[in-house]
Design a protein around this motif. Structure first.
Motif, short mmCIF file in Angstrom:
data_model
loop_
_atom_site.label_atom_id
_atom_site.label_comp_id
_atom_site.label_asym_id
_atom_site.label_seq_id
_atom_site.Cartn_x
_atom_site.Cartn_y
_atom_site.Cartn_z
N VAL A 209 -2.25 0.11 -6.16
CA VAL A 209 -0.92 -0.50 -6.21
C VAL A 209 -0.93 -1.85 -5.51
O VAL A 209 0.11 -2.34 -5.07
CB VAL A 209 0.15 0.44 -5.60
CG1 VAL A 209 0.29 1.71 -6.44
CG2 VAL A 209 -0.18 0.80 -4.15
N SER A 210 -2.11 -2.46 -5.42
CA SER A 210 -2.26 -3.72 -4.69
C SER A 210 -1.39 -4.83 -5.27
O SER A 210 -0.96 -5.74 -4.54
CB SER A 210 -3.73 -4.16 -4.67
OG SER A 210 -4.26 -4.26 -5.98
N ALA A 211 -1.14 -4.79 -6.58
CA ALA A 211 -0.30 -5.83 -7.20
C ALA A 211 1.13 -5.79 -6.69
O ALA A 211 1.88 -6.76 -6.86
CB ALA A 211 -0.32 -5.67 -8.72
N HIS A 212 1.50 -4.70 -6.02
CA HIS A 212 2.88 -4.52 -5.56
C HIS A 212 2.96 -4.47 -4.03
O HIS A 212 3.93 -3.96 -3.48
CB HIS A 212 3.46 -3.27 -6.20
CG HIS A 212 3.34 -3.27 -7.69
ND1 HIS A 212 4.13 -4.03 -8.51
CD2 HIS A 212 2.43 -2.64 -8.51
CE1 HIS A 212 3.76 -3.86 -9.77
NE2 HIS A 212 2.74 -3.03 -9.79
N PHE A 213 1.93 -5.03 -3.39
CA PHE A 213 1.90 -5.03 -1.93
C PHE A 213 3.14 -5.69 -1.33
O PHE A 213 3.78 -5.14 -0.43
CB PHE A 213 0.64 -5.74 -1.42
CG PHE A 213 0.74 -6.22 0.00
CD1 PHE A 213 0.77 -5.31 1.06
CD2 PHE A 213 0.84 -7.57 0.29
CE1 PHE A 213 0.89 -5.74 2.37
CE2 PHE A 213 0.96 -8.00 1.60
CZ PHE A 213 0.98 -7.09 2.64
N GLU A 214 3.49 -6.86 -1.82
CA GLU A 214 4.62 -7.59 -1.23
C GLU A 214 5.93 -6.84 -1.42
O GLU A 214 6.75 -6.76 -0.51
CB GLU A 214 4.71 -8.99 -1.81
CG GLU A 214 3.57 -9.90 -1.35
CD GLU A 214 3.75 -11.34 -1.81
OE1 GLU A 214 4.74 -11.62 -2.52
OE2 GLU A 214 2.89 -12.18 -1.47
N ALA A 215 6.12 -6.26 -2.60
CA ALA A 215 7.36 -5.50 -2.84
C ALA A 215 7.43 -4.30 -1.90
O ALA A 215 8.49 -3.99 -1.34
CB ALA A 215 7.41 -5.05 -4.29
N LYS A 216 6.30 -3.64 -1.71
CA LYS A 216 6.27 -2.46 -0.83
C LYS A 216 6.54 -2.85 0.62
O LYS A 216 7.33 -2.21 1.31
CB LYS A 216 4.92 -1.76 -0.98
CG LYS A 216 4.81 -0.44 -0.24
CD LYS A 216 3.51 0.27 -0.61
CE LYS A 216 3.35 1.56 0.17
NZ LYS A 216 2.13 2.30 -0.22
N ARG A 217 5.89 -3.92 1.06
CA ARG A 217 6.11 -4.38 2.44
C ARG A 217 7.56 -4.81 2.64
O ARG A 217 8.19 -4.47 3.64
CB ARG A 217 5.17 -5.54 2.76
CG ARG A 217 5.32 -6.08 4.19
CD ARG A 217 4.59 -7.38 4.36
NE ARG A 217 5.08 -8.39 3.42
CZ ARG A 217 4.46 -9.54 3.17
NH1 ARG A 217 3.33 -9.82 3.78
NH2 ARG A 217 4.97 -10.40 2.31
N ASP A 218 8.09 -5.56 1.68
CA ASP A 218 9.48 -6.04 1.81
C ASP A 218 10.46 -4.87 1.80
O ASP A 218 11.49 -4.90 2.50
CB ASP A 218 9.81 -7.03 0.70
CG ASP A 218 9.05 -8.35 0.85
OD1 ASP A 218 8.44 -8.57 1.91
OD2 ASP A 218 9.05 -9.14 -0.12
N ALA A 219 10.16 -3.85 1.00
CA ALA A 219 11.03 -2.67 0.97
C ALA A 219 11.00 -1.95 2.31
O ALA A 219 12.04 -1.46 2.79
CB ALA A 219 10.60 -1.73 -0.15
N LEU A 220 9.84 -1.91 2.93
CA LEU A 220 9.74 -1.28 4.25
C LEU A 220 10.51 -2.11 5.29
O LEU A 220 11.22 -1.55 6.14
CB LEU A 220 8.28 -1.14 4.64
CG LEU A 220 7.92 -0.11 5.71
CD1 LEU A 220 8.43 1.27 5.33
CD2 LEU A 220 6.41 -0.07 5.93
N LEU A 221 10.39 -3.43 5.19
CA LEU A 221 11.13 -4.31 6.10
C LEU A 221 12.63 -4.18 5.91
O LEU A 221 13.40 -4.41 6.85
CB LEU A 221 10.69 -5.76 5.89
CG LEU A 221 9.30 -6.13 6.41
CD1 LEU A 221 8.88 -7.49 5.87
CD2 LEU A 221 9.27 -6.12 7.94
#
Length: 270
Positions: A209-221
């Protein structure tokens, strides 16, 4: 009758959707799969403003729930989740807390009631794939265990899902993460026991799911009110990428033919 490919993730609290399934949800949405997130509780037993803990003076459970549900909606938007369903039950708190005894707590709701409501959602959305926790709820949280119970009961009652999975944290990955943190001179605040995480041999499905790293991090933030408890946010970006770029699952059952090791939870359905 052919139904739209649909993924349903059944989680206990606001923020649970991100770590174990955030990449899966974002990846599935990008692939054109309809995504449904069911959140069972409102998260009342989370931290209040300023890190005030449940049971401490000034902790306002209703305000915590309001804030956490707003954060959940933002997270769902960042992960491009198509449908967010709230069961609205009361957070039971961590195992051993006095809040476990409240009759209104999710863990104390008769499973037939909550499973029946979830079954209704399965009948509405007809997910081919359902994801939830294992029988221990991942780490023993009463609400996670209850979410597991009702997901299995609803799946059995409706007979709708073709495949059902448990989220997993590979034991080898945990070991590598903490070794890297120690090598970098970081203190993550706790030391996991040797048996922490899922034995690698039990894992059936590993997703890139590396292509969605930023979305995942931002969702956690987006779950800022609980940020103090999310140690992964304290890691440098490169270590976050390593931690967030793959997600693992245990296939509990499949009614369709699928490979023993998968890189796609919809294998056998496309």
């Amino acid at each position: 009758m052919t139904h739209e490919l649909t993924l349903m993730a059944v989680h206990a609290h606001p923020d649970d959707e991100v770590l174990g399934t955030g990449g899966l949800l974002a990846r599935s949405a990008a692939e054109g799969v309809r995504t449904v997130l069911v959140t069972c509780t409102n998260g009342e037993q989370g931290d209040d403003s300023g890190g005030v803990k449940p049971g401490e003076p000034g902790h306002d459970a209703e305000e915590v729930a309001r804030r956490r549900l707003a954060e959940l909606r933002e997270s769902a938007s960042l992960l491009d989740i198509g449908h967010l369903e709230l069961l609205g039950y009361q957070d039971s708190g961590m195992d051993g807390w006095s809040t476990n005894d409240d009759p209104a707590a999710f863990a104390n709701i008769p499973p037939a009631e909550s499973a029946g409501r979830l079954a209704g959602l399965m009948e509405r959305y007809r997910p081919q794939v359902v994801v939830t926790y294992d029988e221990n709820g991942g780490y023993g949280h009463p609400d996670h265990i209850q979410a597991h119970r009702i997901a299995l009961a609803a799946a059995e009652q409706t007979g709708i899902p073709d495949k059902l999975y448990y989220t997993a944290v590979p034991r080898s990955g945990i070991k590598q993460l903490f070794e890297a943190a120690r090598a970098a001179g970081m203190d993550l605040g706790f030391e996991p026991p040797e048996d922490f995480g899922t034995p690698d041999e039990l894992i059936t499905s590993a997703l890139d799911v590396s292509a969605h790293f930023e979305a995942k991090r931002d969702a956690l933030l987006a779950h800022a009110s609980q940020g103090e408890n999310i140690f992964l946010l304290k890691l440098p970006e490169e270590m976050q990428k390593a931690a967030f770029s793959s997600e693992a699952f245990i296939r509990h059952f499949s009614r369709v033919k699928a490979p023993s090791r998968e890189d796609d939870l919809f294998a056998g359905l496309r």
